[in-house]
Design a protein around this motif. Structure first.
Motif, mmCIF file in Angstrom:
data_model
loop_
_atom_site.group_PDB
_atom_site.id
_atom_site.type_symbol
_atom_site.label_atom_id
_atom_site.label_comp_id
_atom_site.label_asym_id
_atom_site.label_seq_id
_atom_site.Cartn_x
_atom_site.Cartn_y
_atom_site.Cartn_z
ATOM 1 N N THR A 83 -6.230 -3.687 -2.313
ATOM 2 C CA THR A 83 -6.798 -2.587 -1.544
ATOM 3 C C THR A 83 -7.108 -3.106 -0.147
ATOM 4 O OG1 THR A 83 -7.762 -1.500 -3.475
ATOM 5 C CG2 THR A 83 -8.739 -0.991 -1.335
ATOM 6 N N LEU A 84 -6.643 -2.416 0.864
ATOM 7 C CA LEU A 84 -6.869 -2.829 2.245
ATOM 8 C C LEU A 84 -7.884 -1.886 2.888
ATOM 9 C CD1 LEU A 84 -3.193 -3.620 3.351
ATOM 10 C CD2 LEU A 84 -4.854 -5.093 2.188
ATOM 11 N N ILE A 85 -9.018 -2.443 3.274
ATOM 12 C CA ILE A 85 -10.090 -1.670 3.906
ATOM 13 C C ILE A 85 -9.939 -1.832 5.411
ATOM 14 C CG2 ILE A 85 -12.587 -1.397 4.121
ATOM 15 C CD1 ILE A 85 -12.790 -2.791 1.336
ATOM 16 N N LEU A 86 -9.524 -0.785 6.071
ATOM 17 C CA LEU A 86 -9.197 -0.870 7.493
ATOM 18 C C LEU A 86 -10.438 -0.702 8.368
ATOM 19 C CD1 LEU A 86 -5.910 1.252 7.635
ATOM 20 C CD2 LEU A 86 -6.170 -1.199 7.200
ATOM 21 N N SER A 136 3.084 -6.257 5.741
ATOM 22 C CA SER A 136 4.072 -5.928 4.718
ATOM 23 C C SER A 136 4.160 -6.999 3.633
ATOM 24 C CB SER A 136 5.452 -5.721 5.356
ATOM 25 O OG SER A 136 5.888 -6.901 6.004
ATOM 26 N N SER A 137 3.589 -8.192 3.900
ATOM 27 C CA SER A 137 3.652 -9.274 2.909
ATOM 28 C C SER A 137 2.539 -9.179 1.869
ATOM 29 C CB SER A 137 3.563 -10.638 3.612
ATOM 30 O OG SER A 137 2.251 -10.869 4.118
ATOM 31 N N ILE A 138 1.498 -8.402 2.156
ATOM 32 C CA ILE A 138 0.389 -8.246 1.220
ATOM 33 C C ILE A 138 0.805 -7.300 0.101
ATOM 34 C CG2 ILE A 138 -1.980 -7.431 0.948
ATOM 35 C CD1 ILE A 138 -1.765 -9.997 2.490
ATOM 36 N N THR A 193 2.408 -1.024 5.604
ATOM 37 C CA THR A 193 1.760 -1.550 4.405
ATOM 38 C C THR A 193 2.612 -1.271 3.176
ATOM 39 O OG1 THR A 193 -0.438 -1.236 5.348
ATOM 40 C CG2 THR A 193 -0.307 -1.434 2.969
ATOM 41 N N SER A 194 2.719 -2.264 2.309
ATOM 42 C CA SER A 194 3.502 -2.123 1.085
ATOM 43 C C SER A 194 2.984 -0.959 0.243
ATOM 44 C CB SER A 194 3.423 -3.422 0.278
ATOM 45 O OG SER A 194 4.027 -3.270 -0.984
#
Length: 204
Positions: free
Chosen positions: A79-82, A73-75, A97-98
């Motif tokens: 783009t987050l690649i899971l 939640s702090s990011i 996730t934000s």
């Protein structure tokens, strides 16, 4: 096929976490095109060596778990690649996730392509986030340049930002190195610790 190629990004830099980045002075070079980092790797205080730009991160399975919700939640604004995980783990990551982040994960055909890639490889252990990130980016970019991939060859700290020794239990870095070298649009831009010993240079 030509239309698909036209939509591909020309070049992406994937930055690993190895201590071989320390003292490299590669920050400006790394920041010269879209930059993807791995997991929690920081830039503050290390910009001269690793750059300051972060467009995306490859997020390992462990960081998608309930215990990491505070970090997720702090990011912001990335783009987050899971890394592929069971659906309940992925949904946990999505939940925390934000909203100003963009999530990317494999679905159906792409997931099958990743599975085929692994089946054809000589790997017997779990692939690292670095290998997954390189493969994922190779599907969307004409060139993927890798920085800070040490393949656990150094006896020094595993990370450029903290003094932590780490072994490669559960992974096969020597095999991953060969796999990456054989990927046509992936280029390892830094010499590994063993190569540095022989050449005295960090740049290929």
């Amino acid at each position: 096929m030509e239309e698909e190629k036209d939509r591909m990004i020309e070049r992406i830099h994937l930055v690993g976490n190895s201590s071989i980045l320390s003292g490299s002075n590669l920050g400006k070079e790394i920041d010269s095109c879209p930059v993807v980092r791995i997991n929690t790797a920081p830039t503050s205080g290390h910009e001269q060596d690793v750059g300051g730009r972060t467009d995306a991160r490859v997020i390992c399975g462990g960081l998608q778990m309930e215990a990491q919700t505070g970090w997720l939640s702090s990011i912001s604004g990335e783009t987050l690649i899971l890394y592929p995980t069971p659906e309940d783990v992925r949904k946990n990551a999505q939940r925390y996730t934000s909203e100003d982040n963009s999530l990317r994960y494999l679905r159906s055909g792409a997931l099958e392509a990743w599975a085929k890639f692994l089946d054809k490889s000589p790997l017997e252990e779990s692939p690292t986030s670095g290998l997954y990130g390189a493969w994922f980016l190779s599907q969307v970019a004409e060139q993927v340049h890798l920085y800070g991939f040490g393949f656990y060859e150094s006896s020094e700290s595993h990370y450029y930002w903290k003094d932590v020794k780490s072994d490669h239990e559960g992974h096969e870095p020597h095999i991953e190195k060969l796999i990456l070298k054989n990927m046509s649009n992936v280029l390892i831009k830094m010499k590994t610790p063993n190569e540095i010993k022989n050449s005295g240079s960090k740049i290929t």
